[in-house]
Design a protein around this motif. Structure first.
Motif, PDB file in Angstrom:
ATOM      1  N   ARG A   9      -4.682  10.021   2.201  1.00 49.62           N
ATOM      2  CA  ARG A   9      -3.732  10.908   1.751  1.00 49.62           C
ATOM      3  C   ARG A   9      -3.690  11.461   0.859  1.00 49.62           C
ATOM      4  O   ARG A   9      -2.984  12.658  -0.110  1.00 49.62           O
ATOM      5  CB  ARG A   9      -2.567  10.044   2.539  1.00 49.62           C
ATOM      6  N   VAL A  10      -4.127  10.397  -0.553  1.00 49.48           N
ATOM      7  CA  VAL A  10      -3.596  10.639  -2.297  1.00 49.48           C
ATOM      8  C   VAL A  10      -4.822  11.860  -2.559  1.00 49.48           C
ATOM      9  O   VAL A  10      -4.007  12.917  -2.954  1.00 49.48           O
ATOM     10  CB  VAL A  10      -3.241   9.561  -2.589  1.00 49.48           C
ATOM     11  N   LYS A  37       0.940  -1.113   0.131  1.00 50.78           N
ATOM     12  CA  LYS A  37      -0.308   0.098  -0.287  1.00 50.78           C
ATOM     13  C   LYS A  37       0.666   1.325  -0.150  1.00 50.78           C
ATOM     14  O   LYS A  37       0.278   2.037  -0.600  1.00 50.78           O
ATOM     15  CB  LYS A  37      -0.536  -0.275   1.111  1.00 50.78           C
ATOM     16  N   GLU A  38       1.851   1.130   1.188  1.00 47.62           N
ATOM     17  CA  GLU A  38       2.960   2.283   1.090  1.00 47.62           C
ATOM     18  C   GLU A  38       2.991   2.689  -0.761  1.00 47.62           C
ATOM     19  O   GLU A  38       3.795   3.804  -1.176  1.00 47.62           O
ATOM     20  CB  GLU A  38       3.511   2.564   2.120  1.00 47.62           C
ATOM     21  N   TYR A  87      -4.423   2.306  -2.284  1.00 44.04           N
ATOM     22  CA  TYR A  87      -3.322   3.114  -2.265  1.00 44.04           C
ATOM     23  C   TYR A  87      -3.626   3.602  -0.653  1.00 44.04           C
ATOM     24  O   TYR A  87      -4.975   4.017  -0.296  1.00 44.04           O
ATOM     25  CB  TYR A  87      -2.929   3.962  -2.586  1.00 44.04           C
ATOM     26  N   ASP A  88      -2.999   4.890  -0.481  1.00 45.87           N
ATOM     27  CA  ASP A  88      -3.947   5.803   0.841  1.00 45.87           C
ATOM     28  C   ASP A  88      -4.288   6.759   0.347  1.00 45.87           C
ATOM     29  O   ASP A  88      -3.948   7.677  -0.083  1.00 45.87           O
ATOM     30  CB  ASP A  88      -2.525   6.023   2.055  1.00 45.87           C
ATOM     31  N   TYR A  89      -6.086   6.643   0.462  1.00 48.74           N
ATOM     32  CA  TYR A  89      -6.581   6.677  -0.477  1.00 48.74           C
ATOM     33  C   TYR A  89      -6.823   8.519   0.545  1.00 48.74           C
ATOM     34  O   TYR A  89      -6.985   9.484  -0.302  1.00 48.74           O
ATOM     35  CB  TYR A  89      -8.649   6.334  -0.715  1.00 48.74           C
ATOM     36  N   THR A 109       1.125   4.251  -2.596  1.00 46.37           N
ATOM     37  CA  THR A 109       1.180   5.720  -2.719  1.00 46.37           C
ATOM     38  C   THR A 109       1.821   6.816  -3.156  1.00 46.37           C
ATOM     39  O   THR A 109       1.592   7.174  -3.012  1.00 46.37           O
ATOM     40  CB  THR A 109       1.107   5.701  -0.607  1.00 46.37           C
TER      41      THR A 109
END
Length: 245
Positions: free
Chosen positions: A147-148, A114-115, A143-145, A118
């Motif tokens: 954050r992104v 995931k990182e 991914y980190d939705y 991201t």
């Protein structure tokens, strides 16, 4: 209520072996579907079934208007590593194309963490040569939705809601809904596209629209929900490329 879209900017042709229609067939299908605009966006060269760079450089031979339909020249770029690299040269994207889509494909790069995903998307977000984030709800590239998504908005990207995902990546539906909700919260534009690989699927987006209706997604945030909105957005993206911002 979302009744009609004016454009489909993610369509493939028989330039790829897994595309089954010509450019002209796609254009005529767009006309039959009541669209005013179509984009031709074959896979970039890093994809095992992608087009060579020369294909994209030569798209300028396409007339801007064919059978009354505005034709945009595009590409579905491949994200080739977890630093967010993409597979066409800068001058091709800046000077020969009207827009670009950037997508992960497991034919090009195996899913990471995931990182990893991201980090790649954060770098893609900051790349002024990328306009649309393609089918990012894909489950194997989560991914980190939280954050992104705001970063996509910060850099003026449109986040694609991809109709084909609801057919070939059905396990990704919940991710697509989560992404759409965050786009609504952060006022990030989305673009609904078919990802058609056959002309009869151009301009056909019932599942994507149904999902957006279900969450009461703001119609004014759908780039291709209005012709003037689409043209203004594309002009803004062109200016960003020229300025490198």
């Amino acid at each position: 209520m979302i009744k009609h879209l004016t454009a489909d900017l993610h369509t493939h042709t028989d330039v790829s072996k897994h595309g089954y229609s010509t450019v002209y067939e796609n254009i005529m299908a767009a006309k039959a579907a009541g669209l005013s605009y179509i984009g031709i966006s074959n896979h970039g060269p890093a994809h095992e079934d992608g087009a060579p760079e020369g294909h994209f450089r030569n798209l300028r031979i396409l007339p801007e208007i064919v059978e009354g339909i505005r034709v945009y020249r595009g590409a579905e770029l491949n994200i080739t590593d977890y630093n967010g690299s993409i597979d066409l040269s800068g001058d091709t994207m800046k000077d020969r194309l009207d827009y670009t889509i950037a997508s992960f494909h497991d034919e090009v790069i195996l899913p990471g963490t995931k990182e990893d995903h991201t980090r790649a998307y954060l770098n893609v977000a900051a790349n002024p040569l990328v306009d649309i984030i393609g089918h990012s709800g894909t489950k194997c590239f989560t991914y980190d939705y939280e954050r992104v998504i705001p970063e996509f908005g910060k850099y003026g990207k449109a986040v694609e809601i991809n109709e084909a995902t609801f057919h070939v990546r059905k396990e990704s539906r919940e991710n697509c809904m989560r992404i759409a909700r965050l786009c609504a919260i952060h006022k990030v534009f989305v673009m609904v596209n078919s990802d058609a690989h056959f002309c009869k699927l151009v301009g056909v987006f019932p599942n994507a629209l149904e999902m957006l209706e279900a969450i009461n997604f703001p119609e004014e945030l759908i780039v291709n929900g209005d012709g003037k909105r689409l043209e203004t957005w594309l002009q803004r993206k062109k200016l960003q490329k020229e300025q490198g911002t």
